[in-house]
Scaffold this motif. Sequence first.
Motif, PDB file in Angstrom:
ATOM      1  N   ASP A 172       0.815  -1.205   0.000  1.00  0.00           N
ATOM      2  CA  ASP A 172       0.000   0.000   0.000  1.00  0.00           C
ATOM      3  C   ASP A 172       0.853   1.261   0.000  1.00  0.00           C
ATOM      4  OD1 ASP A 172       0.883   0.471   2.616  1.00  0.00           O
ATOM      5  OD2 ASP A 172      -0.993  -0.163   3.556  1.00  0.00           O
ATOM      6  N   GLY A 173       0.182   2.415   0.060  1.00  0.00           N
ATOM      7  CA  GLY A 173       0.867   3.700  -0.060  1.00  0.00           C
ATOM      8  C   GLY A 173       1.792   4.033   1.082  1.00  0.00           C
ATOM      9  N   ARG A 174       1.724   3.278   2.170  1.00  0.00           N
ATOM     10  CA  ARG A 174       2.660   3.463   3.284  1.00  0.00           C
ATOM     11  C   ARG A 174       3.784   2.445   3.266  1.00  0.00           C
ATOM     12  NH1 ARG A 174       0.879   7.214   6.809  1.00  0.00           N
ATOM     13  NH2 ARG A 174      -1.328   7.785   6.716  1.00  0.00           N
ATOM     14  N   GLY A 175       3.810   1.613   2.203  1.00  0.00           N
ATOM     15  CA  GLY A 175       4.870   0.617   2.086  1.00  0.00           C
ATOM     16  C   GLY A 175       4.609  -0.647   2.873  1.00  0.00           C
ATOM     17  N   THR A 176       3.339  -0.928   3.199  1.00  0.00           N
ATOM     18  CA  THR A 176       2.983  -2.098   3.987  1.00  0.00           C
ATOM     19  C   THR A 176       2.271  -3.117   3.116  1.00  0.00           C
ATOM     20  OG1 THR A 176       2.715  -0.710   5.951  1.00  0.00           O
ATOM     21  CG2 THR A 176       1.735  -2.907   6.016  1.00  0.00           C
ATOM     22  N   PRO A 177       2.722  -4.377   3.089  1.00  0.00           N
ATOM     23  CA  PRO A 177       2.046  -5.405   2.274  1.00  0.00           C
ATOM     24  C   PRO A 177       0.643  -5.699   2.813  1.00  0.00           C
ATOM     25  CG  PRO A 177       4.260  -6.104   2.895  1.00  0.00           C
ATOM     26  CD  PRO A 177       3.946  -4.898   3.716  1.00  0.00           C
ATOM     27  N   GLN A 178      -0.334  -5.755   1.903  1.00  0.00           N
ATOM     28  CA  GLN A 178      -1.702  -6.081   2.248  1.00  0.00           C
ATOM     29  C   GLN A 178      -2.127  -7.327   1.478  1.00  0.00           C
ATOM     30  OE1 GLN A 178      -3.230  -4.457   4.592  1.00  0.00           O
ATOM     31  NE2 GLN A 178      -1.792  -2.738   4.767  1.00  0.00           N
ATOM     32  N   PRO A 179      -2.869  -8.234   2.118  1.00  0.00           N
ATOM     33  CA  PRO A 179      -3.288  -9.452   1.405  1.00  0.00           C
ATOM     34  C   PRO A 179      -4.269  -9.132   0.285  1.00  0.00           C
ATOM     35  CG  PRO A 179      -4.366  -9.294   3.548  1.00  0.00           C
ATOM     36  CD  PRO A 179      -3.338  -8.200   3.504  1.00  0.00           C
ATOM     37  N   SER A 180      -4.152  -9.868  -0.800  1.00  0.00           N
ATOM     38  CA  SER A 180      -5.061  -9.712  -1.931  1.00  0.00           C
ATOM     39  C   SER A 180      -5.144 -11.044  -2.655  1.00  0.00           C
ATOM     40  CB  SER A 180      -4.578  -8.595  -2.865  1.00  0.00           C
ATOM     41  OG  SER A 180      -3.318  -8.921  -3.418  1.00  0.00           O
ATOM     42  N   GLN A 181      -5.756 -11.030  -3.824  1.00  0.00           N
ATOM     43  CA  GLN A 181      -5.877 -12.254  -4.618  1.00  0.00           C
ATOM     44  C   GLN A 181      -5.466 -11.964  -6.056  1.00  0.00           C
ATOM     45  OE1 GLN A 181      -9.394 -14.935  -3.383  1.00  0.00           O
ATOM     46  NE2 GLN A 181     -10.177 -12.885  -2.978  1.00  0.00           N
ATOM     47  N   GLN A 182      -5.307 -13.022  -6.815  1.00  0.00           N
ATOM     48  CA  GLN A 182      -4.956 -12.864  -8.227  1.00  0.00           C
ATOM     49  C   GLN A 182      -5.692 -13.890  -9.075  1.00  0.00           C
ATOM     50  OE1 GLN A 182      -0.900 -14.146  -9.341  1.00  0.00           O
ATOM     51  NE2 GLN A 182      -0.603 -14.842  -7.215  1.00  0.00           N
ATOM     52  N   LEU A 183      -6.034 -13.460 -10.285  1.00  0.00           N
ATOM     53  CA  LEU A 183      -6.538 -14.372 -11.309  1.00  0.00           C
ATOM     54  C   LEU A 183      -5.334 -14.908 -12.065  1.00  0.00           C
ATOM     55  CD1 LEU A 183      -9.383 -12.086 -12.729  1.00  0.00           C
ATOM     56  CD2 LEU A 183      -9.640 -13.902 -11.014  1.00  0.00           C
ATOM     57  N   VAL A 184      -5.254 -16.225 -12.209  1.00  0.00           N
ATOM     58  CA  VAL A 184      -4.108 -16.831 -12.882  1.00  0.00           C
ATOM     59  C   VAL A 184      -4.616 -17.788 -13.955  1.00  0.00           C
ATOM     60  CG1 VAL A 184      -1.931 -18.067 -12.629  1.00  0.00           C
ATOM     61  CG2 VAL A 184      -2.827 -16.716 -10.718  1.00  0.00           C
ATOM     62  N   ILE A 185      -4.257 -17.528 -15.184  1.00  0.00           N
ATOM     63  CA  ILE A 185      -4.586 -18.406 -16.302  1.00  0.00           C
ATOM     64  C   ILE A 185      -3.368 -19.279 -16.553  1.00  0.00           C
ATOM     65  CG2 ILE A 185      -5.290 -18.516 -18.714  1.00  0.00           C
ATOM     66  CD1 ILE A 185      -6.350 -15.626 -18.368  1.00  0.00           C
ATOM     67  N   VAL A 186      -3.524 -20.578 -16.404  1.00  0.00           N
ATOM     68  CA  VAL A 186      -2.381 -21.490 -16.504  1.00  0.00           C
ATOM     69  C   VAL A 186      -2.577 -22.454 -17.663  1.00  0.00           C
ATOM     70  CG1 VAL A 186      -1.804 -21.337 -14.061  1.00  0.00           C
ATOM     71  CG2 VAL A 186      -3.412 -23.076 -14.824  1.00  0.00           C
ATOM     72  N   GLY A 187      -1.459 -22.880 -18.238  1.00  0.00           N
ATOM     73  CA  GLY A 187      -1.499 -23.827 -19.338  1.00  0.00           C
ATOM     74  C   GLY A 187      -0.094 -24.179 -19.778  1.00  0.00           C
ATOM     75  N   GLU A 188       0.009 -24.807 -20.929  1.00  0.00           N
ATOM     76  CA  GLU A 188       1.310 -25.164 -21.496  1.00  0.00           C
ATOM     77  C   GLU A 188       1.362 -24.685 -22.934  1.00  0.00           C
ATOM     78  OE1 GLU A 188       1.653 -29.393 -21.015  1.00  0.00           O
ATOM     79  OE2 GLU A 188       2.617 -29.174 -19.053  1.00  0.00           O
ATOM     80  N   THR A 189       2.537 -24.299 -23.336  1.00  0.00           N
ATOM     81  CA  THR A 189       2.748 -23.882 -24.719  1.00  0.00           C
ATOM     82  C   THR A 189       3.649 -24.883 -25.423  1.00  0.00           C
ATOM     83  OG1 THR A 189       3.515 -22.107 -26.175  1.00  0.00           O
ATOM     84  CG2 THR A 189       4.715 -22.416 -24.122  1.00  0.00           C
ATOM     85  N   SER A 190       3.351 -25.149 -26.657  1.00  0.00           N
ATOM     86  CA  SER A 190       4.192 -26.030 -27.464  1.00  0.00           C
ATOM     87  C   SER A 190       5.251 -25.209 -28.170  1.00  0.00           C
ATOM     88  CB  SER A 190       3.333 -26.769 -28.493  1.00  0.00           C
ATOM     89  OG  SER A 190       2.884 -25.842 -29.491  1.00  0.00           O
ATOM     90  N   ARG A 191       6.062 -25.850 -28.961  1.00  0.00           N
ATOM     91  CA  ARG A 191       7.100 -25.151 -29.720  1.00  0.00           C
ATOM     92  C   ARG A 191       6.509 -24.193 -30.743  1.00  0.00           C
ATOM     93  NH1 ARG A 191      10.299 -29.642 -32.906  1.00  0.00           N
ATOM     94  NH2 ARG A 191      11.322 -27.792 -33.755  1.00  0.00           N
ATOM     95  N   HIS A 192       5.226 -24.366 -31.027  1.00  0.00           N
ATOM     96  CA  HIS A 192       4.578 -23.511 -32.019  1.00  0.00           C
ATOM     97  C   HIS A 192       3.913 -22.290 -31.387  1.00  0.00           C
ATOM     98  CE1 HIS A 192       5.370 -26.625 -34.936  1.00  0.00           C
ATOM     99  NE2 HIS A 192       4.701 -27.504 -34.200  1.00  0.00           N
TER     100      HIS A 192
END
Length: 530
Positions: A498-518
């Motif tokens: 936050d604006g005072r330099g203090t970490p605050q808990p939150s969440q994240q959306l994460v899209i996961v997968g695998e990529t091929s050589r293509h």
Amino acid sequence: MQRFFGSKKAPLRLAAVPRDHVEGDRRKGEAIKSGVLLFGDQRLGLADLDFAAIGTQTPIARHLQSFAWLRDLSEVASREHGAPLVEAVVGRWLVAHGTRPDEAWAPHLWGERLLFWTAYAPYLLSSQDSGYRAALLNTLARGARHVDAQADRADPGIDRITAWSGLTAAALCVEGAVPRIARAEAGLMRALAQGQFEDGGLMSRSPHEQLLLVDRLGLVRAAYFAAKQDLPDALDAAAAAALSALHGVTMGDGKLASWQGGHPGLLRDINAVVEGCGMRARPLRQARGWGYQRLSALGTIVSLDAAPPPLPAMAHAGSASTLAIEIADGDQRIVVSCGGPGLGTTRMPRELIEALRSTAAHSTLTVDDSNSTAIMPDGKLGRGVTDVAIDRIEDNDASRIVASHDGYARRYGLIHERRLALGNDGKLITGEDKLEARGRKKIKDAVPFALRFHLAPGIEITPTADGLGAILRSENAPAWNFRCRGAMLTIEESLHVDGRGTPQPSQQLVIVGETSRHGTDIAWQFRRSS
């Protein structure tokens, strides 16, 4: 060495006193009146101050040495009431550091000291003690001569600019120093050319340092006006460009985007500098050197980091954040970077601070859980992004950006391309992230990737039944609907500083997968519900 100010016969005196229009912090000023210096979460007693023991290595020590706190004291104490306290502190400084150059004579510290000693001279020079006054003015002159000789040895960027800014203010304000203004001006313009992109942003790419740059140049402008000297057009243009670049990374709540290890900051501090610097400018939207592209429509703001990380010589600790985004709806932040401690004090462990510099701590795509630009064990940035290609189009329907970087090309033979579009009604943000095969390097098997959108603290996430979307609700904005295709959506824990330099808990959306050589292709969108 030739005397920098006046003649040897005439006593030194100030011919002009700049007016600092930036309002100080009354809370900090009241603390100083009561004998306590505050900086971040640190406190320092002033009653038994020992400058020699305090040194210059901690953030609060450097703040004390700079005398920038005079601005806060002036908010709550008149010259009559504040001068005795200031003179006591200055007297101790003269005893500890006034006789010979030492660590407190670092050119950037002297530069800041000269800016604030000249602007708040009435608080320093109200004493009837002629010996004290002469000692202070002679030390000021010696400090200016020291900066004249040493300024170009300061680190390039904000430190070197600060050194030359202080020298320019001193040349403008000390009686008999007018012939030296041209040399100080030349040094300041050289420092700006070495540390500031043509679009106005610092080469450190740090919004927190950019705020300091606007403040420094505002004080220099005030010195020109006080001395009734013409402000050079080139300097005026550089100052206006600096403010425009700062506006370009300001979100809807008036605070800063969390780029390059920074955090949003405090609205009071940011507004004080912006409103008091004496300049006006529009937000920089298309920044090439500074690198932050800004999309905005009817209260919705998207900030995109569209440049390589800063060079090691220009930043002590850059971040691997290329092609990350931040999104705000009015004063409600939606998508953020995790941020970092900024320039102030912090109680965060070093391991966390280093992790916050990683690609995964930003709202962008990572390949194989690796950084787009390597962060070495010693903290320096290694190989990675060297080139960012960008194309921007404005039409009747939307603002569109296509950008790509080569940070994964050497290791995986993949180019990351990000396409963004913000509708002109501010209600729809569409994106597409591609990994495209390029070059001789080819991956043999599938490689995992993760596309992250860190959310601001307090945002409530409701996943959709099909697992490809989520509803994002907050107190200060309508709900936003998120959708994706091309991979699986998960929800994970995160944090935001936050604006005072203090970490605050939150969440994240994460899209996961695998990529091929293509390569692979992931599409996503944020749509405001009303």
